[in-house]
Design a protein around this motif. Structure first.
Motif, PDB file in Angstrom:
ATOM      1  N   ALA A   1      77.171  39.603  34.041  1.00 54.07           N
ATOM      2  CA  ALA A   1      78.315  39.330  33.493  1.00 54.07           C
ATOM      3  C   ALA A   1      78.521  38.875  32.286  1.00 54.07           C
ATOM      4  O   ALA A   1      78.601  39.558  31.634  1.00 54.07           O
ATOM      5  CB  ALA A   1      79.064  40.305  34.461  1.00 54.07           C
ATOM      6  N   VAL A   2      78.677  37.701  32.986  1.00 51.35           N
ATOM      7  CA  VAL A   2      78.677  36.542  32.444  1.00 51.35           C
ATOM      8  C   VAL A   2      78.229  36.207  31.194  1.00 51.35           C
ATOM      9  O   VAL A   2      78.491  36.315  30.049  1.00 51.35           O
ATOM     10  CB  VAL A   2      78.830  35.332  33.249  1.00 51.35           C
ATOM     11  CG1 VAL A   2      79.259  34.049  31.989  1.00 51.35           C
ATOM     12  CG2 VAL A   2      80.155  35.090  33.794  1.00 51.35           C
TER      13      VAL A   2
ATOM     14  N   GLY B   1      84.917  40.798  35.430  1.00 54.43           N
ATOM     15  CA  GLY B   1      84.276  41.169  35.797  1.00 54.43           C
ATOM     16  C   GLY B   1      84.373  42.792  35.921  1.00 54.43           C
ATOM     17  O   GLY B   1      83.811  43.510  36.822  1.00 54.43           O
ATOM     18  N   LEU B   2      85.040  43.623  35.088  1.00 54.07           N
ATOM     19  CA  LEU B   2      84.606  44.967  34.889  1.00 54.07           C
ATOM     20  C   LEU B   2      83.200  45.003  34.689  1.00 54.07           C
ATOM     21  O   LEU B   2      82.390  46.296  35.101  1.00 54.07           O
ATOM     22  CB  LEU B   2      85.995  45.514  34.130  1.00 54.07           C
ATOM     23  CG  LEU B   2      87.422  45.653  34.403  1.00 54.07           C
ATOM     24  CD1 LEU B   2      88.049  46.034  32.793  1.00 54.07           C
ATOM     25  CD2 LEU B   2      87.244  45.803  36.054  1.00 54.07           C
ATOM     26  N   LEU B   3      82.699  44.119  33.655  1.00 56.59           N
ATOM     27  CA  LEU B   3      81.171  44.476  33.514  1.00 56.59           C
ATOM     28  C   LEU B   3      79.977  44.156  34.991  1.00 56.59           C
ATOM     29  O   LEU B   3      79.665  44.867  34.692  1.00 56.59           O
ATOM     30  CB  LEU B   3      81.182  43.637  32.334  1.00 56.59           C
ATOM     31  CG  LEU B   3      81.315  43.290  31.348  1.00 56.59           C
ATOM     32  CD1 LEU B   3      81.183  42.584  30.471  1.00 56.59           C
ATOM     33  CD2 LEU B   3      81.132  44.941  30.935  1.00 56.59           C
ATOM     34  N   ALA B   4      80.723  43.006  35.365  1.00 56.68           N
ATOM     35  CA  ALA B   4      80.294  43.058  37.333  1.00 56.68           C
ATOM     36  C   ALA B   4      80.267  44.278  37.956  1.00 56.68           C
ATOM     37  O   ALA B   4      79.240  44.510  38.462  1.00 56.68           O
ATOM     38  CB  ALA B   4      80.976  41.881  37.671  1.00 56.68           C
ATOM     39  N   ILE B   5      81.101  44.905  37.991  1.00 58.55           N
ATOM     40  CA  ILE B   5      81.145  46.464  38.440  1.00 58.55           C
ATOM     41  C   ILE B   5      80.174  47.131  37.821  1.00 58.55           C
ATOM     42  O   ILE B   5      79.779  47.701  39.178  1.00 58.55           O
ATOM     43  CB  ILE B   5      82.841  46.941  38.331  1.00 58.55           C
ATOM     44  CG1 ILE B   5      83.893  45.884  39.375  1.00 58.55           C
ATOM     45  CG2 ILE B   5      83.169  48.138  39.175  1.00 58.55           C
ATOM     46  CD1 ILE B   5      85.604  46.109  39.222  1.00 58.55           C
ATOM     47  N   TYR B   6      80.340  47.468  37.018  1.00 58.80           N
ATOM     48  CA  TYR B   6      79.279  48.521  35.995  1.00 58.80           C
ATOM     49  C   TYR B   6      77.851  47.928  36.714  1.00 58.80           C
ATOM     50  O   TYR B   6      77.266  48.998  36.967  1.00 58.80           O
ATOM     51  CB  TYR B   6      79.798  48.488  34.313  1.00 58.80           C
ATOM     52  CG  TYR B   6      80.499  49.190  34.149  1.00 58.80           C
ATOM     53  CD1 TYR B   6      79.969  50.687  33.902  1.00 58.80           C
ATOM     54  CD2 TYR B   6      81.846  48.767  33.550  1.00 58.80           C
ATOM     55  CE1 TYR B   6      81.353  51.909  32.615  1.00 58.80           C
ATOM     56  CE2 TYR B   6      82.636  49.563  32.988  1.00 58.80           C
ATOM     57  CZ  TYR B   6      82.132  51.297  33.064  1.00 58.80           C
ATOM     58  OH  TYR B   6      82.927  52.136  32.048  1.00 58.80           O
TER      59      TYR B   6
ATOM     60  N   SER C   1      74.311  24.294  28.001  1.00 54.22           N
ATOM     61  CA  SER C   1      74.235  26.031  27.808  1.00 54.22           C
ATOM     62  C   SER C   1      75.056  25.424  29.209  1.00 54.22           C
ATOM     63  O   SER C   1      76.001  26.674  29.929  1.00 54.22           O
ATOM     64  CB  SER C   1      72.905  26.039  28.648  1.00 54.22           C
ATOM     65  OG  SER C   1      72.968  27.339  28.953  1.00 54.22           O
ATOM     66  N   VAL C   2      75.837  24.721  30.313  1.00 56.59           N
ATOM     67  CA  VAL C   2      76.276  24.772  31.207  1.00 56.59           C
ATOM     68  C   VAL C   2      77.913  24.624  31.057  1.00 56.59           C
ATOM     69  O   VAL C   2      78.649  25.683  31.341  1.00 56.59           O
ATOM     70  CB  VAL C   2      76.150  23.089  32.022  1.00 56.59           C
ATOM     71  CG1 VAL C   2      77.325  22.801  33.100  1.00 56.59           C
ATOM     72  CG2 VAL C   2      74.645  23.074  32.971  1.00 56.59           C
ATOM     73  N   ARG C   3      78.269  23.632  30.080  1.00 61.69           N
ATOM     74  CA  ARG C   3      79.735  23.972  29.245  1.00 61.69           C
ATOM     75  C   ARG C   3      79.843  25.485  28.783  1.00 61.69           C
ATOM     76  O   ARG C   3      81.202  25.922  28.729  1.00 61.69           O
ATOM     77  CB  ARG C   3      80.089  23.215  28.303  1.00 61.69           C
ATOM     78  CG  ARG C   3      80.066  21.447  28.953  1.00 61.69           C
ATOM     79  CD  ARG C   3      80.772  20.785  27.812  1.00 61.69           C
ATOM     80  NE  ARG C   3      80.339  19.065  28.684  1.00 61.69           N
ATOM     81  CZ  ARG C   3      80.839  18.675  29.813  1.00 61.69           C
ATOM     82  NH1 ARG C   3      81.977  19.585  30.190  1.00 61.69           N
ATOM     83  NH2 ARG C   3      80.436  17.761  29.996  1.00 61.69           N
ATOM     84  N   LEU C   4      78.569  25.920  28.180  1.00 58.94           N
ATOM     85  CA  LEU C   4      79.515  27.853  27.690  1.00 58.94           C
ATOM     86  C   LEU C   4      78.994  28.678  28.865  1.00 58.94           C
ATOM     87  O   LEU C   4      80.626  29.073  28.513  1.00 58.94           O
ATOM     88  CB  LEU C   4      77.802  27.753  26.766  1.00 58.94           C
ATOM     89  CG  LEU C   4      77.952  29.222  26.050  1.00 58.94           C
ATOM     90  CD1 LEU C   4      78.992  28.910  25.637  1.00 58.94           C
ATOM     91  CD2 LEU C   4      76.850  29.304  25.720  1.00 58.94           C
ATOM     92  N   ARG C   5      78.413  28.301  29.911  1.00 58.13           N
ATOM     93  CA  ARG C   5      78.892  28.781  31.355  1.00 58.13           C
ATOM     94  C   ARG C   5      79.782  29.071  31.806  1.00 58.13           C
ATOM     95  O   ARG C   5      81.018  30.145  32.255  1.00 58.13           O
ATOM     96  CB  ARG C   5      77.856  28.250  32.262  1.00 58.13           C
ATOM     97  CG  ARG C   5      77.628  29.111  33.365  1.00 58.13           C
ATOM     98  CD  ARG C   5      78.141  31.066  33.356  1.00 58.13           C
ATOM     99  NE  ARG C   5      77.804  31.765  34.874  1.00 58.13           N
ATOM    100  CZ  ARG C   5      80.195  31.699  35.084  1.00 58.13           C
ATOM    101  NH1 ARG C   5      80.887  30.858  34.665  1.00 58.13           N
ATOM    102  NH2 ARG C   5      79.412  31.828  36.424  1.00 58.13           N
ATOM    103  N   GLU C   6      80.584  27.627  31.386  1.00 63.14           N
ATOM    104  CA  GLU C   6      81.891  27.066  32.178  1.00 63.14           C
ATOM    105  C   GLU C   6      83.306  27.723  31.397  1.00 63.14           C
ATOM    106  O   GLU C   6      84.394  27.804  31.818  1.00 63.14           O
ATOM    107  CB  GLU C   6      81.783  25.946  32.600  1.00 63.14           C
ATOM    108  CG  GLU C   6      83.385  25.246  32.988  1.00 63.14           C
ATOM    109  CD  GLU C   6      82.914  25.737  34.049  1.00 63.14           C
ATOM    110  OE1 GLU C   6      84.127  26.371  35.956  1.00 63.14           O
ATOM    111  OE2 GLU C   6      81.758  25.891  35.504  1.00 63.14           O
TER     112      GLU C   6
ATOM    113  N   MET D   1      74.193  29.345  31.346  1.00 62.90           N
ATOM    114  CA  MET D   1      73.589  30.112  30.583  1.00 62.90           C
ATOM    115  C   MET D   1      72.743  30.817  31.154  1.00 62.90           C
ATOM    116  O   MET D   1      71.683  31.830  31.308  1.00 62.90           O
ATOM    117  CB  MET D   1      74.233  30.274  29.528  1.00 62.90           C
ATOM    118  CG  MET D   1      74.597  31.430  29.392  1.00 62.90           C
ATOM    119  SD  MET D   1      75.778  32.235  29.866  1.00 62.90           S
ATOM    120  CE  MET D   1      77.787  32.067  28.682  1.00 62.90           C
ATOM    121  N   ASP D   2      71.429  29.810  30.630  1.00 57.38           N
ATOM    122  CA  ASP D   2      70.126  30.403  30.759  1.00 57.38           C
ATOM    123  C   ASP D   2      69.072  29.923  31.553  1.00 57.38           C
ATOM    124  O   ASP D   2      69.742  28.310  31.829  1.00 57.38           O
ATOM    125  CB  ASP D   2      69.420  29.817  29.041  1.00 57.38           C
ATOM    126  CG  ASP D   2      70.014  31.420  28.028  1.00 57.38           C
ATOM    127  OD1 ASP D   2      69.687  32.293  28.569  1.00 57.38           O
ATOM    128  OD2 ASP D   2      70.562  30.622  27.520  1.00 57.38           O
TER     129      ASP D   2
END
Length: 635
Positions: free
Chosen positions: A354-355, A375-380, A533-538, A555-556
Motif C-alpha cells: 500500500a505504501v 491504511g485504507l489502501l492496505a484494506i483494499y 529510497s529508505v528515507r522515502l519509505r520512512e 521503497m524498492d
C-alpha cells in the motif's frame, strides 16, 4: 483524578498486551529506564488510583485487568498531560498574534522554554501553509483558516493514538464542544435516512464538524473555500444534519461559508454509502490511468495473489475511492484510521504494498497520502488478495509398503482422506532400504525392520487409531523441522555477523539509517541511492512498531544482495512518534522476495510480543541473537 505520564501510559499499554507477568528487568528494558524507575511508576499509578492496578509479586508485574477496567469506568477522566509544544500550539490557535510573555504566563513555561519550543514549532510548520515568526517579544502565527484547522486536526489525530487518557486529551482541543454529542446527533439523523457510514468515515466527519463548531468565531472566507454542487437528495440529508447541530448548539451558528463547507464534508463522507447516481463521481481519465498503472505495478512488484477477475473489481473500487480521496484531501482537516497500527503489524507486506502504491499515486496525480489513508489502501489490497502459500505447504513423504493386492491403494486412500490437506506422497517403495536417500520430509513405513532414523514413522497397514495419532504427531514434528530448516537457511543467507552492532551510541533515527545504510554500502550489498529510497519509505509511513522496534527498508527491492543489518542502541532511539530499542534494516533483492516473505511476517509477530522482545534484548552476541530467532520463528 490520576495523571499518567507518557511513560506510565506506555507501561500500562505493555502490561495490557501481555497474557502473564513480566519481570521488572524485562519491563525496564522495554521502557528504556531503570528497574527503580519502574518501581516508582508502578507505585505512582497504584497510589493515584487508590487501588492495585498493577500487581507486583514474585512472578513480576502484571495488569489487574478487572480492577483497571472498573477504575476506568468509575473515573470521570484519566488525565494525560500534554507537552509544552502542544500547549503552546493550542494557545496560538486562539491567540495568533501575541508575545512571549503572554505565552509564558498562559502556558506555564519559562522564557527559555517558550523561545525554544517556539523555534521548534516554527520549523515543524514548514510546508503546512502556516508560518510562525518571533520578532523580539512579538509572536505571530500566520496562514489561512483552513491550514490552521488542518493543524488542529493533526493534533487531535495524535491525541486519538493515546492509549490512556485519550478522551481528556481530545477534550483539550474542544473546550466548548462535546464530541460524543456531535457523534450521536449525526448518527441519529443518518439512521433516520437508513444510511450507515462505516465507523472510520463517520468518526472523521464528526471530528471535522466539531472543529468547525469550535472555530465558529474564525470562519472560512469565500476567497479560501469554494463550495461544491451536489444532487438535491444529498443536499436534503446534509441540511438535516446541519439543522440538528444548530439545535444541539443554538449559540454557535455557523457562518454561510462554514455551513457550505460542513455540507461538503458530510457529502464526501456519505458518497461511498449512497447510490452511485446520488453523488457525482469525478473519476476522470487521468485518475483512472494513474490508478490502473499504480495497481498493476504494485501487484507485479509484490506478487500479490489477486485473481484476474478480482483485479477488475478492485480497480473500480480503488478508482472511486481515489476520487473521494481527492475531494477529502481538499476538505478534511482531520483524518484518522484506527486500524492503521494493526494493519502495519499484522499484515506488514500488504501494508508495504500500500505504501508503494501511495508513492505511485503521488507520482501520477500529485496526491499526497498520509499514513492513515495508506491504511485504507492496505484494506483494499488485503480484501482482494488470496491467502499466500509457499509451494503447496504440504509435508512430503515416501510410503514404504509391500505390493500385496490392493493394499497400497487402500492405504494411500486412507492417508489422503485423513491427511490430504497436509500430506503429499511423493513415492511408494517396497522396502525401507529403498526409502533411504529419498528427497522427502518424512518416511511412513509399514515394516518393522531396522531403525530408519528420526524422520521415519512406523504404522500398521490397517491404519488404526493409534497409527493415525502417531501420524498426526509426526506431521507436526516434520512441519516444525522443515520450518526450522528453512528459517535457518534464510537466516544464514540474509544475516551476517559483520552487520550486527550491539551497544551502539547512535541517538537519532536519521543517524541510525545513515550508519546502517553506510555499512551495507561498504559491503557492496546495496547501491549508492539505497539510503535515499529508505528515507522515502520512512517519509510515507514510520517503520516503527509497538513503540519498541523499527524495521526500516527501501521503497524498492534494489539490493544487490539481500541482507539484514541489526543495531541495538544503548538507549532507545526516538523514531517518529515512538522509540526503538532495536533497529533491523532490511535490504531485499527482488530475486529473494518469495523466500524473504516467508520469515518477514513471523519476525514482526515475534518482536511484537513484549515478553519475546525483552528476551531478544538480552542477546549480546550475534550467535545468541540469530539462534534465538531461528528457534522462536520456527517453533
Amino acid at each position: 483524578m490520576i495523571s499518567f505520564t507518557e511513560r506510565q501510559r506506555l507501561l500500562v499499554q505493555l502490561l495490557g498486551e501481555l497474557e502473564g507477568a513480566i519481570s521488572g528487568a524485562d519491563l525496564a528494558a522495554l521502557l528504556g529506564v531503570s528497574v527503580r524507575t519502574v518501581r516508582y511508576d508502578v507505585q505512582r499509578i497504584n497510589r493515584g488510583a487508590r487501588t492495585e492496578l498493577v500487581v507486583a509479586d514474585n512472578s513480576g508485574y502484571r495488569l489487574a485487568r478487572v480492577a483497571f477496567r472498573d477504575y476506568l469506568a468509575q473515573a470521570s477522566e484519566v488525565r494525560a498531560p500534554i507537552s509544552n509544544a502542544e500547549r503552546i500550539l493550542l494557545y496560538l490557535t486562539t491567540h495568533p498574534v501575541t508575545d512571549v510573555y503572554d505565552v509564558m504566563r498562559d502556558c506555564y513555561v519559562s522564557e527559555t522554554v517558550a523561545r525554544s519550543e517556539l523555534a521548534r514549532i516554527s520549523s515543524e510548520l514548514t510546508g503546512k501553509g502556516l508560518s510562525l515568526s518571533v520578532t523580539g517579544a512579538r509572536v505571530q502565527l500566520a496562514g489561512s483558516e483552513l491550514a490552521l484547522r488542518k493543524l488542529i486536526g493533526q493534533m487531535v489525530r495524535q491525541a486519538m493514538d493515546t492509549v490512556v487518557g485519550r478522551n481528556q486529551r481530545i477534550a483539550v482541543h474542544f473546550p466548548d464542544i462535546d464530541v460524543t454529542s456531535v457523534h450521536g446527533t449525526v448518527a441519529k439523523v443518518l439512521a433516520k435516512s437508513r444510511i450507515e457510514p462505516n465507523d472510520i468515515h463517520l468518526e472523521n466527519a464528526v471530528i471535522t464538524l466539531a472543529i468547525c463548531l469550535q472555530r465558529r468565531n474564525s470562519p472560512l472566507t469565500q476567497g479560501e473555500y469554494s463550495p461544491s454542487r451536489w444532487s438535491p437528495s444529498v443536499d436534503k440529508i446534509t441540511l438535516e444534519v446541519l439543522e440538528a447541530l444548530v439545535d444541539l448548539y443554538p449559540d454557535r451558528p455557523l457562518a454561510a461559508v462554514d455551513r457550505a463547507y460542513a455540507r461538503d464534508v458530510l457529502a464526501v463522507t456519505l458518497s461511498g454509502h449512497l447510490q452511485i447516481d446520488e453523488v457525482p463521481s469525478e473519476v476522470d481519465q487521468q485518475l483512472e490511468n494513474a490508478v490502473r498503472q499504480a495497481l498493476t505495478l504494485t501487484i507485479e512488484k509484490f506478487n500479490l495473489p489477486i485473481p484476474a477477475d478480482k483485479q477488475a473489481k478492485l480497480f473500480r473500487g480503488l478508482s472511486e475511492h481515489t476520487a473521494r480521496l481527492v475531494a477529502r484531501n481538499k476538505l478534511m482537516p482531520y483524518f484518522h484510521n484506527g486500524l492503521r497500527e494493526s494493519l502495519k503489524s499484522r499484515s506488514p507486506l500488504i501494508y508495504d504494498a500500500a505504501v508503494y502504491m501511495a508513492d505511485r499515486l503521488f507520482r501520477g496525480l500529485g496526491l499526497p497520502l498520509p499514513d492513515d489513508e495508506i491504511g485504507l489502501l492496505a484494506i483494499y489490497l488485503g480484501l482482494y488478495s488470496e491467502a499466500t502459500t509457499f509451494g503447496d505447504g504440504k509435508i512430503t513423504a515416501v510410503l514404504v509398503c509391500p505390493r500385496y493386492g490392493t493394499l497400497r491403494d487402500w492405504l494411500l486412500s486412507g492417508l489422503m482422506h485423513r491427511f490430504g490437506e497436509r500430506l503429499r506422497i511423493v513415492d511408494m517403495v517396497a522396502t525401507n532400504r529403498e526409502a533411504i536417500g529419498c528427497d522427502a520430509d518424512l518416511v511412513i513405513s509399514t515394516l518393522g525392520e531396522q531403525e530408519m532414523g528420526p524422520d521415519t514413522v512406523r504404522i500398521s497397514a490397517l491404519l488404526s487409531e493409534e497409527d493415525l495419532s502417531c501420524l498426526e504427531n509426526a506431521l507436526t514434528v516434520a512441519a516444525t523441522r522443515r520450518s526450522r530448516r528453512c528459517m535457518a537457511q534464510a537466516m544464514a543467507r540474509f544475516m551476517n555477523p559483520s552487520l550486527y552492532f550491539a551497544d551502539s551510541d547512535v541517538t537519532t533515527s536519521h543517524e541510525a539509517i545513515r550508519f546502517l545504510c553506510g555499512q551495507l554500502y561498504e559491503t557492496g550489498a546495496v547501491p549508492e541511492d539505497f539510503e535515499e529510497s529508505v528515507r522515502l519509505r520512512e517519509a510515507y509511513s514510520s517503520t516503527a512498531f509497538a513503540r519498541r522496534f523499527a524495521v526500516p527498508h527501501s521503497m524498492d527491492f534494489m539490493a544487490h544482495q539481500t541482507s539484514v543489518c541489526i543495531l541495538i542502541p544503548r538507549r532507545p532511539i526516538p523514531w517518529g512518534e515512538a522509540e526503538a530499542s532495536l533497529v533491523m534494516l532490511l535490504a531485499v533483492n527482488s530475486a529473494d522476495y518469495d523466500e524473504f516473505e516467508r520469515f518477514y511476517q513471523p519476525l514482526i509477530n515475534l518482536l511484537m510480543d513484549p515478553q519475546r522482545f525483552a528476551e531478544v534484548q538480552k542477546m549480546k552476541t550475534f550467535r545468541d541473537f540469530s539462534n534465538y530467532l531461528v528457534q522462536k520463528l520456527s517453533a
